[in-house]
Design an enzyme around this catalytic site. Structure first.
Site, mmCIF file in Angstrom:
data_model
loop_
_atom_site.group_PDB
_atom_site.id
_atom_site.type_symbol
_atom_site.label_atom_id
_atom_site.label_comp_id
_atom_site.label_asym_id
_atom_site.label_seq_id
_atom_site.Cartn_x
_atom_site.Cartn_y
_atom_site.Cartn_z
ATOM 1 N N ALA A 1 0.830 -1.208 0.000
ATOM 2 C CA ALA A 1 0.000 0.000 0.000
ATOM 3 C C ALA A 1 0.859 1.249 0.000
ATOM 4 O O ALA A 1 0.600 2.200 -0.756
ATOM 5 C CB ALA A 1 -0.939 -0.005 1.208
ATOM 6 N N ARG B 1 4.747 -12.636 -4.132
ATOM 7 C CA ARG B 1 4.559 -11.386 -3.397
ATOM 8 C C ARG B 1 5.828 -10.533 -3.413
ATOM 9 O O ARG B 1 5.771 -9.320 -3.600
ATOM 10 C CB ARG B 1 4.144 -11.703 -1.956
ATOM 11 N N TYR C 1 -1.291 -22.890 -7.130
ATOM 12 C CA TYR C 1 -1.139 -22.291 -8.451
ATOM 13 C C TYR C 1 0.343 -22.078 -8.741
ATOM 14 O O TYR C 1 1.170 -22.028 -7.828
ATOM 15 C CB TYR C 1 -1.930 -20.991 -8.583
ATOM 16 N N ASP D 1 -4.021 -2.044 4.494
ATOM 17 C CA ASP D 1 -4.438 -2.828 5.654
ATOM 18 C C ASP D 1 -4.590 -1.988 6.910
ATOM 19 O O ASP D 1 -5.283 -2.402 7.847
ATOM 20 C CB ASP D 1 -3.435 -3.953 5.916
#
Length: 400
Positions: A18, A111, A218, A295
């Site tokens: 963020a 990530r 995945y 978050d």
């Protein structure tokens, strides 16, 4: 400090997804941005991340989507199966028609790779990045925000963005709440495909739904890694124990699942587990010239795969609202921040509250047993390959 660090237009607290996205968005409007992070160096832990079109469309707009695709995978389908029987319940094509409908693809990426791409983009854009800064509070004095850090450092700017995550210290300035335990924990792992025997489903995101548990798999990094996440209800976490010294709960949670699921547990790292929290939605994220995002404002459980996606939506919305108001073709109008922050709050708080609440309900539907499981499976089987259930989340105007 550099001149920009001493006289920024905006200070961002927090160097996760963020914070970096917000910094990149605002520098795109011409802002001088200083981002402070409490860790001694930038980095991101974890494994795989799913990016739906509401996020990849933003990365496309910022010129970063090709980089993400080049290091990630564009899966062909999202597949849901019953973990007890192995039966396929539904399959959504996320290729041709899906991409055309939403104008952007579905991408899975490590990530740390997305974090690195955002970090490098911020460096190229001239964001001042400062580590080892532990922020205690923000005060607004004479329409200027002051960030007070441990050790006496003070940063002053026209606006402060609080992006300091789930356990945000800055959130205490707008709400006296605490993270909410879900009673579920996750084990994660990303292992080389070459080391796995009889590997399947390397073109899809596959979710196995079981009573009080689920498992997601995945591919990552151009199909070279297989990402596995096992999530289950933990008796020890319900009692307040975040880290548990044995994996007996993990094995017990999946003992009745099909062999494919039990075999997948061997791909997990078992030295650490991830307790899962969110928070109750709150209507106000603004305190003076500080506003929360990511978050810190709206932590969400992972069932809709929207944590990072909503952070990117926050950044893009803040960019849109401040362009032409705070940052104009004729210079900067600091006084406009008050209206921008209010508009940002008014736009984003209802949207993210819906995502937070829907994620909770969606997770509950994944983990039912008995008649609930029978009914859920019936509903999943009847789902058509259309966009009825995803337009509200992925659609072009969904975020505004």
């Amino acid at each position: 400090m550099s001149q920009n660090a001493q006289n920024p237009d905006v200070v961002i607290v927090g160097g996760g997804m963020a914070g970096l996205a917000g910094a990149l968005a605002l520098t795109g409007n011409g802002a001088k941005v200083t981002l402070v992070e409490q860790a001694p160096e930038f980095g991101e832990v974890g494994a795989g991340l799913q990016l739906a079109p509401n996020a990849t469309g933003i990365l496309k707009r910022w010129g970063l989507l090709d980089q993400v695709i080049n290091i990630g995978v564009t899966p062909k389908h999202l597949v849901f199966r019953d973990a007890i029987t192995g039966e396929e319940l539904t399959r959504q094509d996320v290729g041709g028609d899906f991409v055309e409908h939403y104008g952007a693809p579905y991408v899975v990426v490590h990530r740390s790779d997305l974090h690195r791409i955002l970090l490098e983009a911020c460096r190229r854009a001239g964001v001042v990045l400062v580590n080892d800064v532990h922020v205690e509070r923000v005060e607004t004095v004479d329409n200027r925000a002051r960030v007070f850090a441990t050790g006496g450092a003070v940063y002053e700017a026209d606006a402060v963005i609080g992006a300091d995550g789930l356990k945000s210290a800055l959130r205490r300035q707008v709400a006296q709440d605490e993270p909410v335990s879900s009673a579920y924990v996750a084990y994660r792992g990303a292992v080389p495909v070459a080391e796995i025997e009889d590997v399947q489903d390397l073109e899809d995101v596959v979710v196995y739904l079981g009573p009080n548990c689920h498992l997601v798999q995945y591919p990552l990094r151009k199909g070279e890694l297989l990402n596995t996440v096992a999530v289950f209800e933990s008796p020890s976490f319900e009692q307040g124990v975040e880290q548990y010294g044995d994996v007996d709960e993990l094995e017990e949670a999946y003992k009745d699942c099909v062999p494919e699921v039990r075999k997948a547990l061997t791909n997990l790292g078992r030295s650490i587990r991830w307790p899962m929290y969110d928070r109750e939605p709150i209507p106000n994220w603004v305190s003076g010239r500080m506003v929360l995002m990511g978050d810190a404002a709206h932590p969400v459980l992972q069932y809709l795969a929207q944590g990072a996606c909503q952070a990117l939506e926050d950044a893009a919305t803040l960019q849109d609202l401040s362009r032409g108001t705070v940052f104009t073709g004729h210079g900067i109008d600091p006084a406009a921040w008050d209206g921008v922050m209010k508009s940002f709050n008014d736009v984003r708080a209802p949207r993210t509250a819906r995502v937070q609440r829907t994620a909770r309900v969606w997770g509950e539907s994944w983990h039912v047993d008995g008649i609930g499981r029978t009914l859920r499976n019936m509903l999943f089987r009847k789902r058509g390959d259309d966009f009825e259930y995803t337009d509200w989340l992925y659609g072009e105007n969904a975020a505004r």
